[in-house]
Design an enzyme around this catalytic site. Structure first.
Site, PDB file in Angstrom:
ATOM      1  N   LYS A  87     -23.499  -5.227  -8.843  1.00 50.75           N
ATOM      2  CA  LYS A  87     -21.950  -4.448  -9.066  1.00 50.75           C
ATOM      3  C   LYS A  87     -21.456  -5.567  -9.717  1.00 50.75           C
ATOM      4  CE  LYS A  87     -17.999  -4.014  -6.538  1.00 50.75           C
ATOM      5  NZ  LYS A  87     -16.967  -4.158  -4.982  1.00 50.75           N
ATOM      6  N   THR A 109     -12.645  -2.961   3.010  1.00 49.31           N
ATOM      7  CA  THR A 109     -11.408  -3.401   3.978  1.00 49.31           C
ATOM      8  C   THR A 109     -10.992  -2.207   5.077  1.00 49.31           C
ATOM      9  OG1 THR A 109     -10.829  -4.642   2.201  1.00 49.31           O
ATOM     10  CG2 THR A 109      -9.253  -4.531   3.956  1.00 49.31           C
ATOM     11  N   GLY A 155      -8.450  -4.393  -1.885  1.00 47.17           N
ATOM     12  CA  GLY A 155      -8.022  -4.748  -0.604  1.00 47.17           C
ATOM     13  C   GLY A 155      -6.613  -4.191  -0.359  1.00 47.17           C
ATOM     14  N   ALA A 202     -12.868   0.284  -4.811  1.00 46.16           N
ATOM     15  CA  ALA A 202     -11.785  -0.735  -4.460  1.00 46.16           C
ATOM     16  C   ALA A 202     -10.277   0.251  -4.175  1.00 46.16           C
ATOM     17  CB  ALA A 202     -11.321  -1.880  -5.592  1.00 46.16           C
TER      18      ALA A 202
END
Lengths: 65, 253
Positions: free
Chosen positions: B93, B204, B154, B181
């Site tokens: 990644k 997260t 995040g 993300a």
């Protein structure tokens, strides 16, 4: 000789990367290495000679996103 | 389902391994999520790496190492080479970060690193934006998967630019794409899969939830719903109302 290992000054006799790793306690550990910013494959450690002031990074598996 | 470098995933969920309150919670979250892929990183060995590797092996999922925190192509390429040896996979990644606040990719460094890593035999998963031109260049460079962001890493904001993502999806209908993300809720994941994306990657949203295992289960159900909805061919939205109850036969009152 003095090396910078993961940002800290360490004293090793060497002379190869494989021997230095054993001295530092990572002889059998699952780690990947980079010398002065360049990747050194596991198979090349025994032929990689170190010199005073070399910058060694020893990385291990870690949590990531 | 489109495959990822020849690998067909059992579930369209990729889960990060960072920020969990404990290894036991990480394992419980993975179990509940049904994730097919675990993302991992590499950092300076401080004594915990060896134990972490055992935990990852025990999860019995595909491992996708990242180059998180790299701010140049050179740094990312070296990190990828170290990751390949450490995790014994050609998957990477690829993150080349361009801005400290938004953690958005540096498109120029990303393209440079993708070219170099593809030439070196890697199977690159570039973390990119919804930029269609960049996507085309990454594919030309040899990437066979794209990982457009939903929102900054995040942030938990969901799909920040649905129009851009929809356009990207339509522009490259055969390319496997993972929304990576910015997802904060299971509804964000369902949204991505309803739009036709092939998988989502999150960390997260699960790890920092009050109950990570329960949130992992919620994401597992959401991705299942999203895939089912997409294959069921969703209706087209319209601006004006149209009655669903028949008008014909209504009483004259």
């Amino acid at each position: 000789m003095k090396l910078e290992v993961n940002g800290e000054t360490r004293e090793v006799t060497g002379p190869t990367l494989a021997e230095a790793l054993r001295e530092l306690g990572w002889g059998e550990a699952r780690v990947a290495t980079a010398l002065n910013g360049a990747f050194v494959a596991k198979g090349a450690r025994a032929q990689t000679e170190l010199k005073e002031g070399d910058r060694l990074e020893v990385l291990a598996p870690m949590q990531g996103g | 389902m489109r495959d990822f470098y020849g690998v067909t995933l059992e579930t369209p969920l990729m889960l990060g391994t960072a920020q969990y309150p404990s290894p036991a919670v990480l394992e419980a979250a993975f179990c509940q999520s049904g994730a097919s892929v675990a993302t991992v990183s590499l950092r300076r060995e401080g004594g915990q790496g060896q134990g972490f590797w055992k935990i990852i092996k025990g999860l019995d999922v595909h491992v996708l190492p990242n180059t998180a925190g790299c701010h140049s192509a050179r740094e990312a390429i070296t990190t990828a080479r170290m990751a390949r040896e450490l995790f014994e996979t050609n998957w990477i990644k690829l993150e080349v970060i361009g801005h400290a606040d938004t953690l958005q990719p540096d498109p120029f460094g990303l393209l440079e690193a993708t070219e170099a890593l593809v030439a070196d035999g890697f199977e690159v998963f570039p973390y990119t934006t919804e930029d269609q031109v960049l996507a085309g260049r990454l594919l030309e460079a040899g990437a066979k998967v794209l990982m457009p962001w939903g929102a900054p890493i995040g942030s938990g904001l969901g799909l920040n630019n649905r129009y851009g993502l929809k356009t990207l999806r339509a522009a490259f209908p055969d390319v496997p794409m993972v929304i990576d993300a910015g997802l904060g809720l299971p509804s964000h994941a369902a949204d991505a899969l309803e739009m036709g994306f092939d998988a989502v990657l999150l960390n997260t949203a699960v790890a920092q939830a009050g109950d990570p295992a329960a949130m992992a289960r919620a994401f597992a159900l959401a991705v299942q719903a999203g895939v089912l909805a997409n294959t069921a061919d969703p209706m087209a939205p319209r601006d004006m109302a149209t009655p669903s109850t028949p008008v014909i036969g209504k009483a004259w009152l």
